[in-house]
Design a protein around this motif. Structure first.
Motif, PDB file in Angstrom:
ATOM      1  N   LEU A   2       0.826  -1.200   0.000  1.00  0.00           N
ATOM      2  CA  LEU A   2       0.000   0.000   0.000  1.00  0.00           C
ATOM      3  C   LEU A   2       0.859   1.248   0.000  1.00  0.00           C
ATOM      4  CD1 LEU A   2      -2.958   1.096   0.350  1.00  0.00           C
ATOM      5  CD2 LEU A   2      -2.428   1.217   2.791  1.00  0.00           C
ATOM      6  N   SER A  25      -2.620   3.342  -3.671  1.00  0.00           N
ATOM      7  CA  SER A  25      -2.213   2.504  -4.792  1.00  0.00           C
ATOM      8  C   SER A  25      -1.475   1.297  -4.240  1.00  0.00           C
ATOM      9  CB  SER A  25      -1.324   3.277  -5.771  1.00  0.00           C
ATOM     10  OG  SER A  25      -0.150   3.717  -5.124  1.00  0.00           O
ATOM     11  N   SER A  27      -2.617  -1.474  -3.364  1.00  0.00           N
ATOM     12  CA  SER A  27      -3.532  -2.356  -2.648  1.00  0.00           C
ATOM     13  C   SER A  27      -4.849  -1.628  -2.484  1.00  0.00           C
ATOM     14  CB  SER A  27      -2.962  -2.745  -1.287  1.00  0.00           C
ATOM     15  OG  SER A  27      -3.803  -3.707  -0.664  1.00  0.00           O
ATOM     16  N   THR A  28      -5.842  -2.329  -2.045  1.00  0.00           N
ATOM     17  CA  THR A  28      -7.140  -1.711  -1.869  1.00  0.00           C
ATOM     18  C   THR A  28      -7.348  -1.262  -0.423  1.00  0.00           C
ATOM     19  OG1 THR A  28      -9.516  -2.068  -2.058  1.00  0.00           O
ATOM     20  CG2 THR A  28      -8.182  -3.982  -1.509  1.00  0.00           C
ATOM     21  N   ASN A  31      -8.777  -3.142   2.835  1.00  0.00           N
ATOM     22  CA  ASN A  31      -7.980  -4.072   3.625  1.00  0.00           C
ATOM     23  C   ASN A  31      -7.300  -3.397   4.813  1.00  0.00           C
ATOM     24  OD1 ASN A  31      -8.529  -6.221   1.864  1.00  0.00           O
ATOM     25  ND2 ASN A  31      -6.807  -5.688   0.541  1.00  0.00           N
ATOM     26  N   THR A  74     -14.586   3.791  -2.151  1.00  0.00           N
ATOM     27  CA  THR A  74     -13.861   2.566  -2.462  1.00  0.00           C
ATOM     28  C   THR A  74     -13.609   2.416  -3.959  1.00  0.00           C
ATOM     29  OG1 THR A  74     -15.963   1.360  -2.448  1.00  0.00           O
ATOM     30  CG2 THR A  74     -14.664   1.356  -0.416  1.00  0.00           C
ATOM     31  N   SER A  75     -14.495   2.960  -4.781  1.00  0.00           N
ATOM     32  CA  SER A  75     -14.285   2.853  -6.228  1.00  0.00           C
ATOM     33  C   SER A  75     -13.096   3.686  -6.679  1.00  0.00           C
ATOM     34  CB  SER A  75     -15.545   3.274  -6.987  1.00  0.00           C
ATOM     35  OG  SER A  75     -15.833   4.632  -6.772  1.00  0.00           O
ATOM     36  N   ASN A  77     -10.656   4.304  -4.439  1.00  0.00           N
ATOM     37  CA  ASN A  77      -9.568   3.879  -3.544  1.00  0.00           C
ATOM     38  C   ASN A  77      -8.968   5.086  -2.809  1.00  0.00           C
ATOM     39  OD1 ASN A  77      -8.485   1.483  -2.536  1.00  0.00           O
ATOM     40  ND2 ASN A  77      -6.663   1.607  -3.835  1.00  0.00           N
TER      41      ASN A  77
END
Length: 127
Positions: A2, A25, A27-28, A31, A74-75, A77
């Motif tokens: 991340l 960026s 990772s999402t 988490n 979330t879309s 990030n």
């Protein structure tokens, strides 16, 4: 791994508003629990707000409660910090970071062991 980049700071008059962004960026964000921190000149870095990985828990430092709101898309990030009714004492460099956890009954948030602090974004509240 991340990586987080802060943006959105600037110069604003007392009583004004700003929205900070923390773009992820590698990772999402779902988490990770995420925290916003700030460091004013001559002071230690302090927690401002946090959000749990699930997004169901948020918490705030007492000085910003009722004025700041943490949220995420979330879309995109991205995590946001909406700052309203800004005061000169909010002047600081603002950072976001993955944290160990965000709990409603425990403060302050603690930065996770992985990753380093980013450049941050400068917020200056002055007339």
């Amino acid at each position: 791994q991340l990586q987080l980049v802060e943006s959105g700071g600037g110069l604003v008059q007392p009583g004004g508003s700003l929205r900070l962004s923390c773009a992820a960026s590698g990772s999402t964000l779902v988490n990770y629990a995420i925290g916003w921190f700030r460091q004013a000149p001559g002071k230690e870095r302090e927690g401002v707000s946090c959000m749990s990985s699930v997004g169901d828990i948020t918490n705030y430092a007492d000085p910003v409660k009722g004025r700041f709101t943490i949220s995420r898309n979330t879309s995109k990030n991205t995590v946001y910090l909406q700052m309203n009714s800004l005061k000169p004492e909010d002047t600081a460099i603002y950072y976001c970071a993955a944290i160990n956890y965000c709990l409603g009954y425990r403060w302050p948030p603690v930065k996770a062991d992985f990753g380093s602090w980013g450049q941050g974004t400068q917020v200056t509240v002055s007339s």
